[in-house]
Design an enzyme around this catalytic site. Structure first.
Site: not given
Ligand code: GLA
Length: 364
Positions: A17, A19-20, A105, A109-110, A143, A155, A204
């Site tokens: 989480e 880390t992307d 929400g 990942s909708s 996005e 996502d 975020y």
């Molecule tokens: C959201 C973002 C992702 C990722 C996660 C946390 O889903 O869209 O890119 O950063 O949060 O791991």
């Protein structure tokens, strides 16, 4: 004119989480929820879209060079069209009928599934051909640059590449990936807190800024550092002293989480669920205490899951501040698990949660 149908799934993240966007590792899986788009060509250069879920219709000219965010669901659709055109792809006008069952929400990942379904529809209907990695990257840009969230690529990538019954280990720097079967006899249970705290998007982006501050610090001392991916826990303890406290802890989360993902992928491959469960617990604690993106409802659901029948591992999943947890549960105890966690969460919080069960064996 006849319409064509395109579909892209939502996701749950098993581990890895935040880390992307640090060039690190993630291990999500696609879920059975998806967004479906029926696309019909138009003769003009207009993009019409209707969301059956929201009950709204919008229409935009594809030639509008001043296109900007409307601050609602249409951004994910229009943003993808704008990115495709900016990259030099000429789109046909189209009407898109959009319908989905990814809870909105809830951290499943909708939005990425809407972006990817939109890209597939616009590309398909315009007779273009783009690779899936290119599609994932342009949806992420939509996005970032249009909808205003500085998300990483996880996502959109899993929405493009996910396969039933598999997790996907992704190296977010090289975009190399490996599909790993979910062991037989295990179900993925997603538990929805049904809350989403308001500051989620702002927080975020703040966390991402903290990570960038960390990279600047380490890059000054260690020349090859381009992202937190390149920093080890030994580097952190040797050179981390000069970092302000929250930045130090954000870095500790990302660096330790990266190491956990690689160990978790191995554990999953070897069906070593004890190790996987331990790594998930460490991940949750790190997200709660160091990255500070959990909330009381997520912590409660994880605690309840860890005390429920058949549990193998549990943690919050996705961007945090509400949304869902992911639990690995023995198939033969899954009904008892769902009943017990549902009842106890309702009793403790006054909120009725939703629990979704996934992870049928892979078709091999
Ligand atoms: C959201 C973002 C992702 C990722 C996660 C946390 O889903 O869209 O890119 O950063 O949060 O791991």
């Amino acid at each position: 004119m006849s319409s064509r149908v395109f579909r892209a799934p939502g996701r749950v993240n098993l581990i890895g989480e935040f880390t992307d966007y640090n060039d690190g590792f993630v291990m999500p899986a696609a879920v059975d929820f998806s967004t479906t788009i029926a696309a019909t060509k138009r003769l003009d250069r207009m993009l019409g879209m209707r969301s059956a879920n929201i009950g709204q219709r919008r229409e935009f000219p594809l030639d509008d060079r001043t296109a900007h965010s409307a601050g609602d669901w249409s951004d994910y659709v229009r943003g993808v069209a704008v990115m495709l055109e900016r990259l030099g792809h000429r789109l046909h006008g189209a009407d898109l009928e959009i319908e989905g069952d990814v809870p909105m929400g809830a951290g499943l990942s909708s939005s990425a599934s809407l972006e990817v379904a939109t890209a597939l529809a616009l590309i398909g209907i315009s007779g273009l051909s783009l690779g899936l990695k290119e599609i994932a990257a342009l949806c992420q840009r939509a996005e970032n640059e249009f909808a205003g969230s500085r998300c990483g690529i996880m996502d959109q990538f899993i929405s493009c590449f996910g396969k039933a019954g598999r997790a996907l280990l992704l190296d977010c720097r090289s975009l190399d990936y490996r599909l790993i079967p979910i062991p037989a006899g295990i179900r993925l249970v997603i538990s929805n807190t049904m809350v989403r705290h308001q500051h989620a998007t702002g927080e975020y982006n703040n966390r991402r800024a903290d990570c960038e501050a960390g990279v600047l610090h380490f890059a000054r001392i260690i020349p090859h550092v381009r992202a937190l991916r390149d920093v080890t826990l030994a580097d952190l303890s040797r050179y981390g002293d000069g970092l302000p406290d929250p930045v130090y802890r954000r870095c500790r989360h990302v660096i330790s989480e990266n190491a956990r993902v690689e160990r978790a992928a191995q554990a999953l491959e070897q069906s070593d669920l004890d190790t996987l469960g331990t790594l998930m617990a460490e991940s949750h604690r790190s997200l709660r205490d160091d990255f500070e993106v959990s909330c009381p409802e997520l912590d409660l659901l994880v605690d309840l899951a860890l005390a429920a029948p058949g549990i193998r591992g549990s943690r919050m999943t996705g961007g945090g501040f509400g949304g869902c947890t992911i639990s690995l549960v023995d198939e033969d105890r899954v009904d008892d698990f769902v009943r017990q966690v549902g009842e106890r969460y309702r009793n403790a919080s006054g909120i009725t949660p939703e629990l979704y069960v996934f992870g049928l064996p892979s078709e091999e």
